[in-house]
Enzyme design. Structure first.
Site, PDB file in Angstrom:
ATOM      1  N   GLU A  93       0.860  -1.181   0.000  1.00  0.00           N
ATOM      2  CA  GLU A  93       0.000   0.000   0.000  1.00  0.00           C
ATOM      3  C   GLU A  93       0.901   1.238   0.000  1.00  0.00           C
ATOM      4  O   GLU A  93       1.742   1.389   0.888  1.00  0.00           O
ATOM      5  CB  GLU A  93      -0.902  -0.010   1.227  1.00  0.00           C
ATOM      6  CG  GLU A  93      -1.902   1.117   1.265  1.00  0.00           C
ATOM      7  CD  GLU A  93      -2.800   1.040   2.494  1.00  0.00           C
ATOM      8  OE1 GLU A  93      -3.760   1.829   2.559  1.00  0.00           O
ATOM      9  OE2 GLU A  93      -2.535   0.205   3.391  1.00  0.00           O
ATOM     10  N   ASP A 147      -4.821  10.554   9.101  1.00  0.00           N
ATOM     11  CA  ASP A 147      -3.526  10.043   9.545  1.00  0.00           C
ATOM     12  C   ASP A 147      -3.044  10.746  10.803  1.00  0.00           C
ATOM     13  O   ASP A 147      -3.302  11.937  11.017  1.00  0.00           O
ATOM     14  CB  ASP A 147      -2.489  10.215   8.429  1.00  0.00           C
ATOM     15  CG  ASP A 147      -2.802   9.338   7.238  1.00  0.00           C
ATOM     16  OD1 ASP A 147      -2.781   8.112   7.410  1.00  0.00           O
ATOM     17  OD2 ASP A 147      -3.074   9.867   6.142  1.00  0.00           O
ATOM     18  N   TYR A 193     -11.433  -2.622   3.985  1.00  0.00           N
ATOM     19  CA  TYR A 193     -10.421  -2.164   4.933  1.00  0.00           C
ATOM     20  C   TYR A 193     -11.135  -1.780   6.230  1.00  0.00           C
ATOM     21  O   TYR A 193     -11.852  -0.783   6.277  1.00  0.00           O
ATOM     22  CB  TYR A 193      -9.678  -0.970   4.346  1.00  0.00           C
ATOM     23  CG  TYR A 193      -8.453  -0.495   5.111  1.00  0.00           C
ATOM     24  CD1 TYR A 193      -8.497  -0.235   6.476  1.00  0.00           C
ATOM     25  CD2 TYR A 193      -7.258  -0.274   4.446  1.00  0.00           C
ATOM     26  CE1 TYR A 193      -7.382   0.204   7.171  1.00  0.00           C
ATOM     27  CE2 TYR A 193      -6.130   0.176   5.125  1.00  0.00           C
ATOM     28  CZ  TYR A 193      -6.201   0.419   6.481  1.00  0.00           C
ATOM     29  OH  TYR A 193      -5.106   0.870   7.161  1.00  0.00           O
TER      30      TYR A 193
END
Length: 271
Positions: free
Chosen positions: A48, A59, A174
């Site tokens: 990834e 993030d 995911y």
């Protein structure tokens, strides 16, 4: 079959796939392709690659700093795609996923971006801030280009919305294991396992688990029930702590090798 689908099919019933994350262009553009090959040597099943963005809101600090370093090094969306093309010259097998944010993709144009990814050998794309309800145009371009579209699930995703996300996704799902950004701690493995059992009732795709997996032990625990183990912040932190680019690649390869060794063979893996 896509490379992603092939990989999960090959591993079904044996062990979880290992998906390490790196930020493209961190620490330098020239280091990214050697780093990708090092990940494969260490046992990565899928890679990834983050596309640097100025406002990576999903993030945590470690990957935010990686984005800043990559942008300072000259990384752009097109440059990251070109790095995947360079990787493909020597590796036609390992699936590559691009992870990023929708703004740069919209600026480039969905069709232009999808065709560039196809030409470079990208296998799937995850745009973390694009919900499936708003992804119709992108999904159409991705389908035409043969790209898998990957969406996020969270601990707070409703059962009703699980079905919507599952229907919009290809490749794999995911699952974000924590209520927070990348790099957060306090992973509750039992809660994740219980949640994945619910997810599997609503979607037939393999499920990868990311956020909060920081070492071989946590990878092994999650790997007992997940179809894939995704590790990002711990890798980025290790690279940032290395004394040089060469050391960053070597240290990352050793760390990923330990993660891969923790994913032992076992029977009965659901997918």
């Amino acid at each position: 079959m896509s490379r992603i689908k092939d990989t999960f099919a090959a591993l079904a019933g044996t062990r979880a796939a290992l998906i390490p994350f790196i930020t493209g262009g961190d620490p330098t553009l020239s280091a990214t392709v050697p780093l990708m090959h090092a990940l494969v040597r260490a046992g990565a099943d899928v890679i990834e690659v983050g596309m640097p963005f100025s406002d990576p809101m999903a993030d945590g600090p470690a990957i935010q700093m990686a984005h800043q370093r990559a942008l300072a090094a000259g990384a752009t969306t097109r440059a990251i795609i070109e790095l995947v093309a360079a990787f493909r010259r020597d590796d036609a097998r390992t699936p590559v996923i691009l992870m990023g944010y929708v703004n740069p993709v919209e600026t480039m144009g969905y069709g232009v971006f999808a065709r560039a990814c196809q030409a470079a050998g990208v296998d799937g794309v995850l745009l973390v801030d694009m919900p499936p309800e708003e992804a119709g145009d992108w999904r159409a371009e991705a389908l035409r280009a043969g790209l898998d579209t990957i969406f996020l699930l969270s601990p707070t995703t409703s059962v009703e919305r699980l079905a919507v996300i599952g229907a919009a996704s290809t490749g794999f799902l995911y699952y974000v294991a924590l209520k927070g950004v990348t790099g957060a701690s306090h992973l509750n493995v039992a809660e994740v396992a219980a949640r994945l059992a619910v997810v599997r009732q609503s979607a037939a795709l393999p499920v990868g688990v990311g956020f909060g997996i920081r070492d071989a032990r946590s990878a092994a625990l999650v790997g007992r029930f997940a179809d894939a183990v995704i590790v990002g912040s711990a890798i980025v932190e290790k690279m940032a702590a290395s004394a040089s680019t060469e050391a960053a690649i070597a240290d990352t390869e050793a760390f990923v090798r330990d993660l891969r060794a923790a994913l032992v063979r076992r029977e009965g893996l659901s997918s």
